[in-house]
Scaffold this motif. Structure first.
Motif, short mmCIF file in Angstrom:
data_model
loop_
_atom_site.label_atom_id
_atom_site.label_comp_id
_atom_site.label_asym_id
_atom_site.label_seq_id
_atom_site.Cartn_x
_atom_site.Cartn_y
_atom_site.Cartn_z
N UNK A 45 0.82 -1.21 0.10
CA UNK A 45 -0.07 0.11 0.15
C UNK A 45 0.99 1.13 -0.51
N UNK A 46 0.24 2.73 -0.20
CA UNK A 46 0.71 3.35 0.04
C UNK A 46 0.56 5.13 0.83
N UNK A 47 -1.35 4.79 1.44
CA UNK A 47 -1.05 5.64 2.31
C UNK A 47 -1.37 4.66 4.28
N UNK A 48 -0.99 6.10 5.01
CA UNK A 48 -1.71 5.69 5.94
C UNK A 48 -2.61 4.93 6.74
N UNK A 49 -3.42 5.07 6.19
CA UNK A 49 -4.88 4.95 6.35
C UNK A 49 -5.08 3.49 5.79
N UNK A 97 6.30 9.19 7.66
CA UNK A 97 5.09 10.02 8.28
C UNK A 97 4.02 9.76 8.62
N UNK A 98 3.77 8.75 7.73
CA UNK A 98 1.93 8.02 7.44
C UNK A 98 2.27 6.63 8.50
N UNK A 99 2.92 5.58 7.92
CA UNK A 99 2.83 4.15 8.59
C UNK A 99 3.47 3.85 9.01
#
Length: 606
Positions: A45-49, A97-99
């Motif tokens: 995946x590629x986003x924190x959400x 930053x996100x994951x």
């Protein structure tokens, strides 16, 4: 311009607590494979959400990839191979930053080795220092072919450089995952000692921007079988997983994995893009036509309730579907029925389903006790001296459907009399030769398998043979776990109606506990567990912490050598909350505490 100052409120300030060593990650993944009904699942995946959602759904590891980020921007995954920007800096920026700060499972960094200006050692060092536990070769040259691939390899920037990067990562103590597409690439990856070989079957089909493929599921399965056989011939310790191509659903993944003997599956587009496209389209449409949608929902709920309760049996597993088909045939016949299955599997409910499906007018279902092994309650008895005669159920309910539970507890004489009823419709009272007529139907149950009833002498041979044509076996709940969500919903619906309680649903955290428990008391125990959880739950969701303690006997047990990693993995998944971890593992909190002390595990998340 100077780099911005990162303050303590910035999510990038906190590195992930999951900066595992290579040994920790590999041991945890193999411990997962050692659990019953388990397969590895990775989320590319590629986003924190997306990372947080995949973790909550039970992903065992995460791949932070530039392809995932590009998909979130609306571009197809194949764009990840284009020189749009510095891939490693791109991934590092969003993943750090996100994951990393929020991931509950190991995170592999999708690292590019194409750039001849970059030192592999320096890039790996930068990635390791950022807190990532593993590295994967992505973007990768395996998706290139023809002259372009040949020129890349000739310049020393191809697959061998990617393997060099993975070997460097291993020396730095990081886990490694290698993307491959051919047998040769897979063999080279295994010889390089990578921890996980990921056979990519091509860009994913499905969705609005999915690729097309000429490879069928059968072809993919057979090809993967060949590739994995070559890998395991070189290294039995290497984990083999699948990704891409025609696999776009869990059923398809299972079909290919079963043939190829894969250890797991990595989902990219199938986890973020394909479900997101479908979900957003449906939700938007729902808001546009909420009235029509509500009518459709009501209709679907009625259909689902009908499917769940058909013949009083809840479930859609293959074994339950076969039972429902058999009920239709038995209901149309006059054969005596024998229902076998462990205690709590629902034999009485199935008996009621057969009785109702037969639609015999003015016929009742009467339950007969076999506490009296002589069968006096069934056949009646002649009056003893100075006493009264006893009317048996066969006489008192001569046209009913008679349910005789635990038939194996009847004595030989009672079984012979029962055999006479089946053969002739006539019966004799105990103590005299007076005969009566029974025109109803017999349904019998036993907790013993039919084969054991005869071989152990619990049933006389003639009765065993006569009951065999109408035999129905009810499987254990642990052998049809795919029915557990439907059963849970069925019991919660009944609870709402009986007690006029609020609408409750089962959370994913609770399902993970329920699906790994052995259920020695079967469906009866599931209902009791859910009723207890409903009392403990104050909101609308039953979570793992609301479940009562489940017996150690049914919990998934690891190999003793892997127990430390098994427990550590569970602790990390639940942020070292011992209560949640104990419920997840199916052991008591005291047992967990003692094991943590014995293995030298930290008692808090420092």
């Amino acid at each position: 311009m100077a780099d911005p100052i990162i303050h303590s409120g910035d999510p990038r300030f906190t590195l992930s607590a999951l900066a595992h060593t290579r040994a920790d990650i590999v041991a945890a993944l193999k411990a997962t494979l050692g659990k019953p009904n388990s397969t590895l699942v990775g989320a590319a995946i590629g986003t924190g959400m997306a990372a947080q959602a995949a973790s909550r759904g039970g992903a065992d590891f995460i791949l932070a990839m530039n392809a995932g980020r590009l998909r979130s921007m609306g571009a197809p995954s194949i764009f990840s191979l284009l020189a749009l920007r510095n891939s490693n800096d791109f991934v590092l920026d969003f993943a750090q930053a996100e994951i990393l700060p929020f991931a509950k499972v190991p995170v592999f960094f999708g690292a590019c080795a194409f750039d001849p200006r970059c030192s592999i050692e320096a890039e790996v060092e930068k990635i390791a220092d950022a807190g990532f536990g593993g590295i994967v070769n992505f973007p990768t040259c395996i998706f290139l072919d023809g002259r372009f691939r040949a020129d890349i390899e000739g310049a020393g920037l191809g697959f061998q450089r990617e393997l060099e990067m993975l070997r460097t990562a291993q020396n730095r103590g990081m886990a490694t995952l290698a993307y491959v597409r051919t047998v040769t690439e897979a063999q080279q990856a295994a010889q390089a000692g990578v921890d996980i070989v990921n056979l990519n079957l091509g860009w994913n089909v499905g969705g609005t921007i999915g690729s097309r493929t000429g490879v069928s599921l059968t072809q993919a399965a057979e090809y993967a079988k060949i590739v994995f056989r070559h890998v395991r011939a070189i290294s039995e310790d290497t984990l083999c997983v699948l990704e891409g191509g025609p696999i776009v659903s869990p059923d398809q993944m299972y079909e290919v994995s079963a043939v190829s003997k894969a250890d797991g599956y990595i989902g990219g587009s199938t986890i973020d893009r394909v479900p997101l496209e479908a979900s957003m389209e449906q939700i938007t449409s729902a808001f546009k036509s909420v009235g029509t949608l509500q009518k459709r929902i009501d209709e679907l709920e009625r259909q689902l309730e009908h499917v769940q309760r058909e013949y009083s049996i809840v479930g859609r597993s293959p074994s339950i579907q076969r039972i429902k088909q058999r009920i239709e045939k038995l209901a149309a016949s006059s054969l005596p029925v024998l229902i076998t299955g462990e205690a709590g599997t629902g034999k009485r409910l199935l008996a009621r389903g057969i009785h109702e499906a037969a639609r015999r007018p003015a016929s009742k279902l009467i339950s007969a006790s076999t506490a009296e092994s002589s069968g006096e309650a069934l056949f009646g008895s002649a009056p003893a001296e100075g006493g009264r005669k006893v009317l048996g159920l066969l006489q008192y309910h001569s046209t009913a459907t008679l349910l005789i539970e635990n038939v194996e507890t009847l004595c030989v004489d009672a079984q012979e009399r029962l055999m006479e009823v089946i053969e002739t419709g006539g019966y004799r009272r105990l103590g005299d030769n007076d005969r009566g007529r029974f025109e109803g139907r017999l349904i019998l149950t036993s907790t013993q398998p039919l084969s054991q009833l005869g071989s152990s002498g619990l049933l006389i041979p003639s009765l065993e043979s006569r009951l065999a044509p109408g035999h129905v076996f009810l499987p254990n709940l642990r052998d049809r776990l795919e029915d557990l969500p439907l059963l849970a919903e069925h019991f919660l619906q009944a609870l709402r109606k009986d007690r006029r309680s609020r609408k409750l649903s089962v959370d994913h955290s609770a399902y993970r506990v329920l699906m790994t428990y052995g259920w020695p008391e079967n469906i009866r125990e599931l209902r009791s567990v859910l009723e207890t959880a409903a009392i403990c739950c104050e909101g609308d969701w039953i979570k793992a912490e609301h479940l009562p303690p489940l017996s150690d006997a049914g919990a998934p047990q690891p190999h003793p050598a892997d127990e430390r990693e098994w427990i550590l993995d569970a602790l990390q998944r639940h942020r070292f909350r011992r209560g949640e971890t104990a419920r997840y593992l199916g052991i008591s909190r005291k047992t967990l505490y003692n094991k943590m002390r014995a293995y030298g595990l930290p008692l808090t998340n420092a």
